[in-house]
Design a protein around this motif. Sequence first.
Motif, PDB file in Angstrom:
ATOM      1  N   PHE A 126       0.832  -1.206   0.000  1.00 38.68           N
ATOM      2  CA  PHE A 126       0.000   0.000   0.000  1.00 38.68           C
ATOM      3  C   PHE A 126       0.868   1.257   0.000  1.00 38.68           C
ATOM      4  O   PHE A 126       1.822   1.355   0.753  1.00 38.68           O
ATOM      5  N   MET A 127       0.515   2.228  -0.836  1.00 42.03           N
ATOM      6  CA  MET A 127       1.246   3.499  -0.924  1.00 42.03           C
ATOM      7  C   MET A 127       0.447   4.576  -0.178  1.00 42.03           C
ATOM      8  O   MET A 127      -0.492   5.161  -0.728  1.00 42.03           O
ATOM      9  N   TYR A 141     -15.372  16.845  -3.941  1.00 45.34           N
ATOM     10  CA  TYR A 141     -16.615  16.182  -4.345  1.00 45.34           C
ATOM     11  C   TYR A 141     -17.149  15.353  -3.173  1.00 45.34           C
ATOM     12  O   TYR A 141     -16.926  14.146  -3.094  1.00 45.34           O
ATOM     13  N   PRO A 142     -17.857  15.971  -2.247  1.00 44.14           N
ATOM     14  CA  PRO A 142     -18.276  15.282  -1.016  1.00 44.14           C
ATOM     15  C   PRO A 142     -19.135  14.031  -1.223  1.00 44.14           C
ATOM     16  O   PRO A 142     -19.104  13.136  -0.388  1.00 44.14           O
ATOM     17  N   THR A 143     -19.884  13.952  -2.319  1.00 41.40           N
ATOM     18  CA  THR A 143     -20.776  12.803  -2.516  1.00 41.40           C
ATOM     19  C   THR A 143     -20.243  11.790  -3.527  1.00 41.40           C
ATOM     20  O   THR A 143     -20.911  10.792  -3.804  1.00 41.40           O
ATOM     21  N   LEU A 144     -19.065  12.014  -4.046  1.00 40.07           N
ATOM     22  CA  LEU A 144     -18.481  11.126  -5.059  1.00 40.07           C
ATOM     23  C   LEU A 144     -18.097   9.777  -4.451  1.00 40.07           C
ATOM     24  O   LEU A 144     -17.597   9.713  -3.323  1.00 40.07           O
ATOM     25  N   ASP A 145     -18.322   8.700  -5.200  1.00 38.65           N
ATOM     26  CA  ASP A 145     -17.796   7.403  -4.782  1.00 38.65           C
ATOM     27  C   ASP A 145     -16.312   7.361  -5.128  1.00 38.65           C
ATOM     28  O   ASP A 145     -15.927   7.581  -6.287  1.00 38.65           O
ATOM     29  N   ILE A 146     -15.484   7.109  -4.115  1.00 39.61           N
ATOM     30  CA  ILE A 146     -14.034   7.065  -4.282  1.00 39.61           C
ATOM     31  C   ILE A 146     -13.562   5.675  -3.885  1.00 39.61           C
ATOM     32  O   ILE A 146     -13.731   5.243  -2.743  1.00 39.61           O
ATOM     33  N   GLN A 147     -12.969   4.989  -4.842  1.00 40.29           N
ATOM     34  CA  GLN A 147     -12.495   3.624  -4.628  1.00 40.29           C
ATOM     35  C   GLN A 147     -10.976   3.634  -4.510  1.00 40.29           C
ATOM     36  O   GLN A 147     -10.305   4.441  -5.158  1.00 40.29           O
ATOM     37  N   VAL A 148     -10.452   2.743  -3.673  1.00 46.90           N
ATOM     38  CA  VAL A 148      -9.010   2.561  -3.569  1.00 46.90           C
ATOM     39  C   VAL A 148      -8.697   1.092  -3.806  1.00 46.90           C
ATOM     40  O   VAL A 148      -9.446   0.211  -3.396  1.00 46.90           O
ATOM     41  N   ASP A 149      -7.590   0.848  -4.483  1.00 47.22           N
ATOM     42  CA  ASP A 149      -7.240  -0.511  -4.873  1.00 47.22           C
ATOM     43  C   ASP A 149      -5.740  -0.701  -4.765  1.00 47.22           C
ATOM     44  O   ASP A 149      -4.977  -0.003  -5.426  1.00 47.22           O
ATOM     45  N   GLY A 150      -5.344  -1.655  -3.920  1.00 47.18           N
ATOM     46  CA  GLY A 150      -3.940  -2.003  -3.817  1.00 47.18           C
ATOM     47  C   GLY A 150      -3.429  -1.983  -2.396  1.00 47.18           C
ATOM     48  O   GLY A 150      -3.368  -0.930  -1.769  1.00 47.18           O
ATOM     49  N   GLY A 151      -3.122  -3.157  -1.862  1.00 46.01           N
ATOM     50  CA  GLY A 151      -2.536  -3.236  -0.532  1.00 46.01           C
ATOM     51  C   GLY A 151      -3.498  -2.948   0.598  1.00 46.01           C
ATOM     52  O   GLY A 151      -3.085  -2.645   1.714  1.00 46.01           O
ATOM     53  N   GLY A 153      -6.018  -3.807   3.528  1.00 51.02           N
ATOM     54  CA  GLY A 153      -6.230  -4.892   4.470  1.00 51.02           C
ATOM     55  C   GLY A 153      -6.388  -4.328   5.862  1.00 51.02           C
ATOM     56  O   GLY A 153      -6.504  -3.107   6.043  1.00 51.02           O
ATOM     57  N   PRO A 154      -6.367  -5.176   6.877  1.00 55.31           N
ATOM     58  CA  PRO A 154      -6.567  -4.713   8.249  1.00 55.31           C
ATOM     59  C   PRO A 154      -5.610  -3.617   8.701  1.00 55.31           C
ATOM     60  O   PRO A 154      -5.997  -2.755   9.488  1.00 55.31           O
ATOM     61  N   SER A 155      -4.383  -3.623   8.214  1.00 56.70           N
ATOM     62  CA  SER A 155      -3.407  -2.629   8.674  1.00 56.70           C
ATOM     63  C   SER A 155      -3.478  -1.311   7.915  1.00 56.70           C
ATOM     64  O   SER A 155      -2.866  -0.328   8.329  1.00 56.70           O
ATOM     65  N   THR A 156      -4.212  -1.256   6.810  1.00 59.93           N
ATOM     66  CA  THR A 156      -4.251  -0.032   5.996  1.00 59.93           C
ATOM     67  C   THR A 156      -5.654   0.536   5.814  1.00 59.93           C
ATOM     68  O   THR A 156      -5.803   1.670   5.384  1.00 59.93           O
ATOM     69  N   ILE A 157      -6.676  -0.224   6.162  1.00 57.90           N
ATOM     70  CA  ILE A 157      -8.046   0.206   5.890  1.00 57.90           C
ATOM     71  C   ILE A 157      -8.419   1.490   6.609  1.00 57.90           C
ATOM     72  O   ILE A 157      -9.092   2.357   6.044  1.00 57.90           O
ATOM     73  N   ASP A 158      -7.990   1.660   7.859  1.00 59.88           N
ATOM     74  CA  ASP A 158      -8.368   2.866   8.591  1.00 59.88           C
ATOM     75  C   ASP A 158      -7.801   4.116   7.931  1.00 59.88           C
ATOM     76  O   ASP A 158      -8.463   5.161   7.890  1.00 59.88           O
ATOM     77  N   THR A 159      -6.594   4.022   7.395  1.00 60.34           N
ATOM     78  CA  THR A 159      -5.971   5.151   6.695  1.00 60.34           C
ATOM     79  C   THR A 159      -6.793   5.536   5.471  1.00 60.34           C
ATOM     80  O   THR A 159      -7.056   6.717   5.225  1.00 60.34           O
ATOM     81  N   ALA A 160      -7.195   4.540   4.690  1.00 65.08           N
ATOM     82  CA  ALA A 160      -7.969   4.796   3.472  1.00 65.08           C
ATOM     83  C   ALA A 160      -9.356   5.338   3.804  1.00 65.08           C
ATOM     84  O   ALA A 160      -9.829   6.292   3.177  1.00 65.08           O
ATOM     85  N   ALA A 161     -10.004   4.743   4.787  1.00 64.10           N
ATOM     86  CA  ALA A 161     -11.349   5.180   5.156  1.00 64.10           C
ATOM     87  C   ALA A 161     -11.334   6.596   5.709  1.00 64.10           C
ATOM     88  O   ALA A 161     -12.188   7.418   5.369  1.00 64.10           O
ATOM     89  N   ALA A 162     -10.348   6.907   6.542  1.00 62.22           N
ATOM     90  CA  ALA A 162     -10.254   8.246   7.120  1.00 62.22           C
ATOM     91  C   ALA A 162      -9.992   9.304   6.053  1.00 62.22           C
ATOM     92  O   ALA A 162     -10.428  10.451   6.179  1.00 62.22           O
ATOM     93  N   ALA A 163      -9.302   8.925   4.981  1.00 64.44           N
ATOM     94  CA  ALA A 163      -9.016   9.866   3.895  1.00 64.44           C
ATOM     95  C   ALA A 163     -10.261  10.161   3.067  1.00 64.44           C
ATOM     96  O   ALA A 163     -10.319  11.173   2.370  1.00 64.44           O
ATOM     97  N   GLY A 164     -11.255   9.259   3.131  1.00 63.74           N
ATOM     98  CA  GLY A 164     -12.487   9.506   2.399  1.00 63.74           C
ATOM     99  C   GLY A 164     -12.881   8.434   1.405  1.00 63.74           C
ATOM    100  O   GLY A 164     -13.873   8.582   0.692  1.00 63.74           O
ATOM    101  N   ALA A 165     -12.120   7.344   1.344  1.00 67.57           N
ATOM    102  CA  ALA A 165     -12.480   6.253   0.434  1.00 67.57           C
ATOM    103  C   ALA A 165     -13.705   5.516   0.965  1.00 67.57           C
ATOM    104  O   ALA A 165     -13.767   5.196   2.150  1.00 67.57           O
TER     105      ALA A 165
END
Length: 198
Positions: A126-127, A141-151, A153-165
Motif C-alpha cells: 500500500f502506498m 466532491y463530497p458525494t463522489l464514490d471514491i475507490q481505492v485498490d492495492g494493498g 487490508g486490516p493494517s491499511t483500511i483505517d488510513t484509506a477510510a479516514a481519507a475519504g475512500a
Amino acid sequence: MLIIHLLFHLQDGHFVPNLTIGAPVIESLRKHTNAYLDCHLMVTNPMDYVAQMAKAGASGFTFHVEVAQDNWQQLVEKIKSTGMRPGVALKPGTPVEQVYPLVEGTTPVEMVLVMTVEPGFGGQKFMPDMMDKVRALRQKYPTLDIQVDGGLGPSTIDTAAAAGANCIVAGSSVFGAPEPGDVISLLRTSVEKAQPTT
C-alpha cells in the motif's frame, strides 16, 4: 455510501504487462448472481471492450484516465448507454487533477478509483501517499464514490477510510486470510465508521 461488490481486473498485456480474465468469466458469473460486477479495465483501448462487457453482464466499467485523454466523454456516454456505471482510474504517478474534468463533465463518471499500488500485479505494498489524492477528491466532491485498490487490508483500511475512500478493493488480504469473512467484516466496519453522518 458504502459499496460492496465483486471487482474484476481485466488486463490486456499492453497497458499492464500481464493478461487476466475477460468477458466470458463475467458472463459465466452473471448466470449465478445478481451482485454488482465491477470491472476495472487496465487496457489501452477501453472503447473496444464496452459492448462485450455490457453483453456479458458487467455492472460497472472503470477505465484509466491515462488512455482516455482524447475520447473520455464519448467513452463515458457509451458506457452509460449500455446501462453500466462509468468510473475512471488513475495510476500512482498520475496527478489527481487529471480526473477533475471527468467528474465535472456534462456526462460525468460516477466513481474515481485511486490506485494505491502500480496496476498489474497483486500483493503489492500500500502506498500511503496516495491518500492525498483521496482527500483532495473527497474535499472537492463530497458525494463522489471514491475507490481505492492495492494493498488494502486490516493494517491499511483505517488510513484509506479516514481519507475519504468509501469503495474498497481487497484481494490478497481477503483471499490469503484464514477467515476471509472476518477480514471483510473488519474492512466494512472501518469504512462505515468513517462515513459522515447525515
